[in-house]
Design a protein around this motif. Structure first.
Motif, short mmCIF file in Angstrom:
data_model
loop_
_atom_site.label_atom_id
_atom_site.label_comp_id
_atom_site.label_asym_id
_atom_site.label_seq_id
_atom_site.Cartn_x
_atom_site.Cartn_y
_atom_site.Cartn_z
N LEU A 249 6.56 9.46 -15.26
CA LEU A 249 7.57 8.42 -15.10
C LEU A 249 8.93 8.93 -15.57
N PRO A 250 10.02 8.51 -14.91
CA PRO A 250 11.35 8.87 -15.40
C PRO A 250 11.59 8.29 -16.79
N ASP B 20 13.21 0.23 -10.76
CA ASP B 20 13.74 1.32 -9.96
C ASP B 20 13.81 2.58 -10.82
N LYS B 21 14.29 3.68 -10.25
CA LYS B 21 14.29 4.96 -10.96
C LYS B 21 15.24 4.97 -12.14
N ASP B 22 16.20 4.00 -12.19
CA ASP B 22 17.14 3.92 -13.29
C ASP B 22 16.68 3.00 -14.41
N GLY B 23 15.49 2.43 -14.29
CA GLY B 23 14.94 1.56 -15.32
C GLY B 23 15.36 0.11 -15.20
N ASN B 24 15.91 -0.27 -14.06
CA ASN B 24 16.30 -1.66 -13.82
C ASN B 24 15.11 -2.41 -13.24
N ASP C 264 0.81 -1.20 0.00
CA ASP C 264 0.00 0.00 0.00
C ASP C 264 0.85 1.26 0.00
N ASP C 265 2.16 1.12 0.09
CA ASP C 265 3.00 2.29 0.13
C ASP C 265 3.21 2.90 -1.26
N PHE C 266 2.61 2.31 -2.29
CA PHE C 266 2.68 2.87 -3.63
C PHE C 266 1.54 3.87 -3.81
N SER C 267 1.85 5.00 -4.39
CA SER C 267 0.81 5.97 -4.70
C SER C 267 0.78 6.17 -6.21
N TYR D 133 2.64 3.64 -10.47
CA TYR D 133 2.66 3.94 -9.04
C TYR D 133 4.11 4.13 -8.62
N VAL D 134 4.33 4.88 -7.57
CA VAL D 134 5.67 5.08 -7.03
C VAL D 134 5.62 5.00 -5.51
N ASN D 135 6.74 4.54 -4.91
CA ASN D 135 6.81 4.52 -3.45
C ASN D 135 7.93 5.45 -2.98
N LYS D 136 8.19 5.49 -1.68
CA LYS D 136 9.17 6.41 -1.12
C LYS D 136 10.60 6.09 -1.53
N GLN D 137 10.88 4.84 -1.89
CA GLN D 137 12.22 4.45 -2.32
C GLN D 137 12.44 4.69 -3.81
N GLU D 138 11.52 5.38 -4.45
CA GLU D 138 11.54 5.65 -5.90
C GLU D 138 11.55 4.36 -6.71
#
Length: 100
Positions: A47-48, A92-96, A37-40, A68-73
């Motif tokens: 999106l990056p 992740d934010k780098d596309g991995n 549920d931590d995803f908003s 959706y995104v969470n606090k850890q990006e």
């Protein structure tokens, strides 16, 4: 003599059949539910570039229907393919690609 041998074999066979103990097998079912549920929800345009590029590279026939995104990006993406198949991907934010 034949009858005696026949009776001995029969009695030995019947005794071994009852001597085996049946194994009781207990079936254990474990369900694990992970609440994510931590995803908003965010707009797909937010999106990056690396995440959007990863989807278009690895799934060329896929379109991102929700993001959706969470606090850890980390990004949760609901992707729909041309044939109607849908799935959820995590990046992740780098596309991995990551597994959650």
């Amino acid at each position: 003599m034949k009858k005696l041998f026949f009776v001995a074999v029969l009695s030995f066979g019947s005794l071994t059949a009852f001597a085996q103990a049946g194994e009781d097998v207990a079936l254990v079912t474990t369900q694990t539910a992970i609440a994510q549920d931590d995803f908003s929800e965010i707009e797909t345009s937010d999106l990056p570039e690396a995440v959007a590029t990863a989807v278009s590279t690895d799934y060329p026939s896929g379109t991102i229907s929700k993001a959706y995104v969470n606090k850890q990006e980390q990004y949760k993406l609901e992707v729909t393919l041309e044939d109607g198949t849908t799935g959820t991907l995590y990046a992740d934010k780098d596309g991995n690609w990551i597994e959650l």
